[in-house]
Design a protein around this motif. Structure first.
Motif, PDB file in Angstrom:
ATOM      1  N   CYS A  79       0.827  -1.212   0.000  1.00 46.69           N
ATOM      2  CA  CYS A  79       0.000   0.000   0.000  1.00 46.69           C
ATOM      3  C   CYS A  79       0.861   1.262   0.000  1.00 46.69           C
ATOM      4  CB  CYS A  79      -0.926   0.010   1.212  1.00 46.69           C
ATOM      5  SG  CYS A  79      -2.394  -1.029   1.025  1.00 46.69           S
ATOM      6  N   GLY A  80       2.014   1.197   0.650  1.00 48.51           N
ATOM      7  CA  GLY A  80       2.918   2.347   0.647  1.00 48.51           C
ATOM      8  C   GLY A  80       3.288   2.759  -0.762  1.00 48.51           C
ATOM      9  N   PHE A  81       3.568   1.779  -1.622  1.00 43.49           N
ATOM     10  CA  PHE A  81       3.878   2.066  -3.025  1.00 43.49           C
ATOM     11  C   PHE A  81       2.648   2.592  -3.760  1.00 43.49           C
ATOM     12  CE2 PHE A  81       7.411  -0.888  -2.218  1.00 43.49           C
ATOM     13  CZ  PHE A  81       8.447  -0.235  -2.869  1.00 43.49           C
ATOM     14  N   VAL A  82       1.500   1.949  -3.516  1.00 48.23           N
ATOM     15  CA  VAL A  82       0.282   2.274  -4.256  1.00 48.23           C
ATOM     16  C   VAL A  82      -0.226   3.679  -3.925  1.00 48.23           C
ATOM     17  CG1 VAL A  82      -2.070   1.512  -4.791  1.00 48.23           C
ATOM     18  CG2 VAL A  82      -0.306  -0.176  -4.346  1.00 48.23           C
ATOM     19  N   VAL A  83       0.154   4.191  -2.759  1.00 46.21           N
ATOM     20  CA  VAL A  83      -0.234   5.552  -2.394  1.00 46.21           C
ATOM     21  C   VAL A  83       0.822   6.558  -2.862  1.00 46.21           C
ATOM     22  CG1 VAL A  83      -0.770   7.141  -0.513  1.00 46.21           C
ATOM     23  CG2 VAL A  83      -1.569   4.773  -0.402  1.00 46.21           C
ATOM     24  N   GLU A 104      -8.755  14.773 -17.753  1.00 48.76           N
ATOM     25  CA  GLU A 104      -7.493  14.028 -17.845  1.00 48.76           C
ATOM     26  C   GLU A 104      -6.808  14.240 -19.195  1.00 48.76           C
ATOM     27  OE1 GLU A 104      -7.493  10.142 -15.053  1.00 48.76           O
ATOM     28  OE2 GLU A 104      -8.568   9.914 -16.931  1.00 48.76           O
ATOM     29  N   ASN A 105      -5.470  14.089 -19.150  1.00 50.84           N
ATOM     30  CA  ASN A 105      -4.637  14.122 -20.365  1.00 50.84           C
ATOM     31  C   ASN A 105      -4.842  15.396 -21.198  1.00 50.84           C
ATOM     32  OD1 ASN A 105      -3.401  11.433 -20.067  1.00 50.84           O
ATOM     33  ND2 ASN A 105      -5.474  10.674 -20.420  1.00 50.84           N
ATOM     34  N   ASN A 121       1.457  18.396 -19.839  1.00 50.97           N
ATOM     35  CA  ASN A 121       0.298  17.502 -19.882  1.00 50.97           C
ATOM     36  C   ASN A 121       0.041  16.965 -18.476  1.00 50.97           C
ATOM     37  OD1 ASN A 121      -1.296  14.940 -20.237  1.00 50.97           O
ATOM     38  ND2 ASN A 121      -1.117  15.504 -22.393  1.00 50.97           N
ATOM     39  N   ILE A 122      -1.189  17.105 -17.994  1.00 50.81           N
ATOM     40  CA  ILE A 122      -1.496  16.705 -16.611  1.00 50.81           C
ATOM     41  C   ILE A 122      -1.697  15.197 -16.468  1.00 50.81           C
ATOM     42  CG2 ILE A 122      -2.458  18.931 -15.977  1.00 50.81           C
ATOM     43  CD1 ILE A 122      -5.226  17.800 -16.429  1.00 50.81           C
ATOM     44  N   GLY A 123      -1.734  14.465 -17.570  1.00 52.15           N
ATOM     45  CA  GLY A 123      -1.802  13.012 -17.514  1.00 52.15           C
ATOM     46  C   GLY A 123      -3.132  12.497 -16.978  1.00 52.15           C
ATOM     47  N   ASN A 124      -3.159  11.207 -16.641  1.00 56.37           N
ATOM     48  CA  ASN A 124      -4.388  10.582 -16.142  1.00 56.37           C
ATOM     49  C   ASN A 124      -4.457  10.714 -14.622  1.00 56.37           C
ATOM     50  OD1 ASN A 124      -2.168   8.861 -15.964  1.00 56.37           O
ATOM     51  ND2 ASN A 124      -3.416   7.007 -16.076  1.00 56.37           N
ATOM     52  N   PHE A 125      -4.550  11.956 -14.154  1.00 54.11           N
ATOM     53  CA  PHE A 125      -4.521  12.240 -12.724  1.00 54.11           C
ATOM     54  C   PHE A 125      -5.715  11.631 -11.994  1.00 54.11           C
ATOM     55  CE2 PHE A 125      -7.214  15.593 -14.359  1.00 54.11           C
ATOM     56  CZ  PHE A 125      -8.190  15.735 -13.388  1.00 54.11           C
ATOM     57  N   TYR A 126      -6.881  11.573 -12.652  1.00 55.82           N
ATOM     58  CA  TYR A 126      -8.082  11.089 -11.971  1.00 55.82           C
ATOM     59  C   TYR A 126      -7.936   9.617 -11.594  1.00 55.82           C
ATOM     60  CZ  TYR A 126     -12.988  10.217 -10.919  1.00 55.82           C
ATOM     61  OH  TYR A 126     -14.170   9.865 -10.277  1.00 55.82           O
ATOM     62  N   GLU A 127      -7.445   8.812 -12.513  1.00 59.91           N
ATOM     63  CA  GLU A 127      -7.234   7.394 -12.229  1.00 59.91           C
ATOM     64  C   GLU A 127      -6.174   7.211 -11.147  1.00 59.91           C
ATOM     65  OE1 GLU A 127      -6.270   5.409 -15.832  1.00 59.91           O
ATOM     66  OE2 GLU A 127      -8.193   5.853 -16.804  1.00 59.91           O
ATOM     67  N   LEU A 128      -5.082   7.948 -11.273  1.00 56.02           N
ATOM     68  CA  LEU A 128      -3.991   7.812 -10.305  1.00 56.02           C
ATOM     69  C   LEU A 128      -4.439   8.212  -8.901  1.00 56.02           C
ATOM     70  CD1 LEU A 128      -1.022   9.255 -12.403  1.00 56.02           C
ATOM     71  CD2 LEU A 128      -1.326   6.876 -11.716  1.00 56.02           C
ATOM     72  N   THR A 150      -7.479   8.424  -7.707  1.00 55.81           N
ATOM     73  CA  THR A 150      -8.524   7.525  -7.207  1.00 55.81           C
ATOM     74  C   THR A 150      -7.896   6.265  -6.611  1.00 55.81           C
ATOM     75  OG1 THR A 150     -10.130   8.330  -8.834  1.00 55.81           O
ATOM     76  CG2 THR A 150     -10.574   6.204  -7.816  1.00 55.81           C
ATOM     77  N   VAL A 151      -6.906   5.720  -7.299  1.00 60.86           N
ATOM     78  CA  VAL A 151      -6.189   4.551  -6.785  1.00 60.86           C
ATOM     79  C   VAL A 151      -5.474   4.898  -5.484  1.00 60.86           C
ATOM     80  CG1 VAL A 151      -4.265   2.974  -7.211  1.00 60.86           C
ATOM     81  CG2 VAL A 151      -5.908   3.449  -9.027  1.00 60.86           C
ATOM     82  N   GLY A 152      -4.771   6.041  -5.473  1.00 58.50           N
ATOM     83  CA  GLY A 152      -4.052   6.454  -4.276  1.00 58.50           C
ATOM     84  C   GLY A 152      -4.981   6.701  -3.100  1.00 58.50           C
ATOM     85  N   LYS A 153      -6.143   7.281  -3.359  1.00 61.23           N
ATOM     86  CA  LYS A 153      -7.102   7.574  -2.291  1.00 61.23           C
ATOM     87  C   LYS A 153      -7.611   6.291  -1.643  1.00 61.23           C
ATOM     88  CE  LYS A 153     -11.229   8.758  -3.545  1.00 61.23           C
ATOM     89  NZ  LYS A 153     -12.374   9.532  -4.086  1.00 61.23           N
ATOM     90  N   PHE A 154      -8.054   5.345  -2.451  1.00 64.60           N
ATOM     91  CA  PHE A 154      -8.579   4.097  -1.893  1.00 64.60           C
ATOM     92  C   PHE A 154      -7.479   3.288  -1.217  1.00 64.60           C
ATOM     93  CE2 PHE A 154     -12.122   4.822  -4.894  1.00 64.60           C
ATOM     94  CZ  PHE A 154     -13.176   4.695  -4.003  1.00 64.60           C
ATOM     95  N   ALA A 155      -6.289   3.278  -1.788  1.00 63.80           N
ATOM     96  CA  ALA A 155      -5.174   2.547  -1.177  1.00 63.80           C
ATOM     97  C   ALA A 155      -4.809   3.143   0.176  1.00 63.80           C
ATOM     98  CB  ALA A 155      -3.963   2.560  -2.102  1.00 63.80           C
ATOM     99  N   SER A 156      -4.936   4.462   0.310  1.00 61.43           N
ATOM    100  CA  SER A 156      -4.631   5.122   1.572  1.00 61.43           C
ATOM    101  C   SER A 156      -5.604   4.707   2.666  1.00 61.43           C
ATOM    102  CB  SER A 156      -4.661   6.644   1.382  1.00 61.43           C
ATOM    103  OG  SER A 156      -4.249   7.302   2.561  1.00 61.43           O
ATOM    104  N   TRP A 157      -6.890   4.613   2.325  1.00 63.32           N
ATOM    105  CA  TRP A 157      -7.878   4.180   3.325  1.00 63.32           C
ATOM    106  C   TRP A 157      -7.710   2.705   3.670  1.00 63.32           C
ATOM    107  CZ3 TRP A 157     -10.173   7.352   6.367  1.00 63.32           C
ATOM    108  CH2 TRP A 157     -10.476   8.654   5.948  1.00 63.32           C
TER     109      TRP A 157
END
Length: 217
Positions: A19-23, A147-148, A161-168, A170-177
């Motif tokens: 999870c440390g990596f995923v966040v 995104e992008n 380019n801001i990239g796919n920030f929403y996907e990233l 969202t993954v980081g948020k759920f992994a943090s919880w």
């Protein structure tokens, strides 16, 4: 037979390590994609056909990144190695688990759980605030639609380019919880081990007293 309690703790430390990596990685990549600006709690100023985003304090992003790198990755890795070694030794000597350090890790894990909770709230509220700001006009109907996209740094004039920030994020948020729940569970497992160790020492002391009273037994 290995100690089941210790095995569960080892698996949980492995999960907090992942999870440390995923966040940390999604937040770090997003922060880099936004040209070094922290998008959490970003403030938007809209005109007719354009907008200006003011970055929030960089601490909002770096706190979560460094916390998950130092605590989620390195601290978890240390305890994963420590528990894995004890798990291996417990195959030949089951009493090894009762001699492990417990109280220091209960305190440290409690601190980690609190800090991860704070970090999760910062990520969640900051990201929701950003999405509310970017969708407050009809320019973007949803946060993921932004995104992008090519943005321009209003200070330097350089595009990025801001990239796919929403996907990233969202993954980081759920992994943090998920990480917070894992650390909370680790605290509970530590308290349970503390109780088990005290019970084991009490029973061992009782057996020794019985042996002293009746040496021939």
């Amino acid at each position: 037979m290995v100690d089941l309690h210790l095995l569960v703790q080892t698996v949980v430390y492995c999960c907090t390590f992942v999870c440390g990596f995923v966040v940390a990685i999604p937040i770090g990549v997003t922060n880099s994609n936004f040209d070094g600006m922290c998008m959490l709690y970003g403030d938007f100023k809209w005109t007719a056909d354009s907008f200006l985003m003011e970055s929030s304090e960089q601490l909002n992003c770096t706190f979560s990144i460094y916390l998950n790198v130092l605590g989620g990755i390195f601290y978890s890795l240390f305890l994963l190695a420590y528990n894995s070694y004890a798990l291996h030794k417990s195959k030949s000597d089951h009493n090894v688990v009762f001699g492990m350090w417990v109280m220091p890790f209960i305190l440290l894990n409690s601190v980690m759980a609190i800090l991860i909770l704070v970090s999760s709230c910062i990520i969640t509220v900051g990201f929701n605030d950003f999405c509310s700001g970017i969708t407050q006009t009809e320019f973007f109907s949803s946060c993921s639609e932004a995104e992008n996209r090519e943005w321009k740094n209003h200070k330097t004039g350089e595009p990025f380019n801001i990239g796919n920030f929403y996907e990233l994020m969202t993954v980081g948020k759920f992994a943090s919880w998920i990480s917070f729940l894992l650390w909370l569970g680790q605290v509970a497992l530590g308290v349970l081990r503390f109780v088990r160790n005290r019970t084991h020492r009490t029973r061992s002391a009782d057996r020794e007293r019985i042996g002293d009273v009746n040496p021939s037994a």
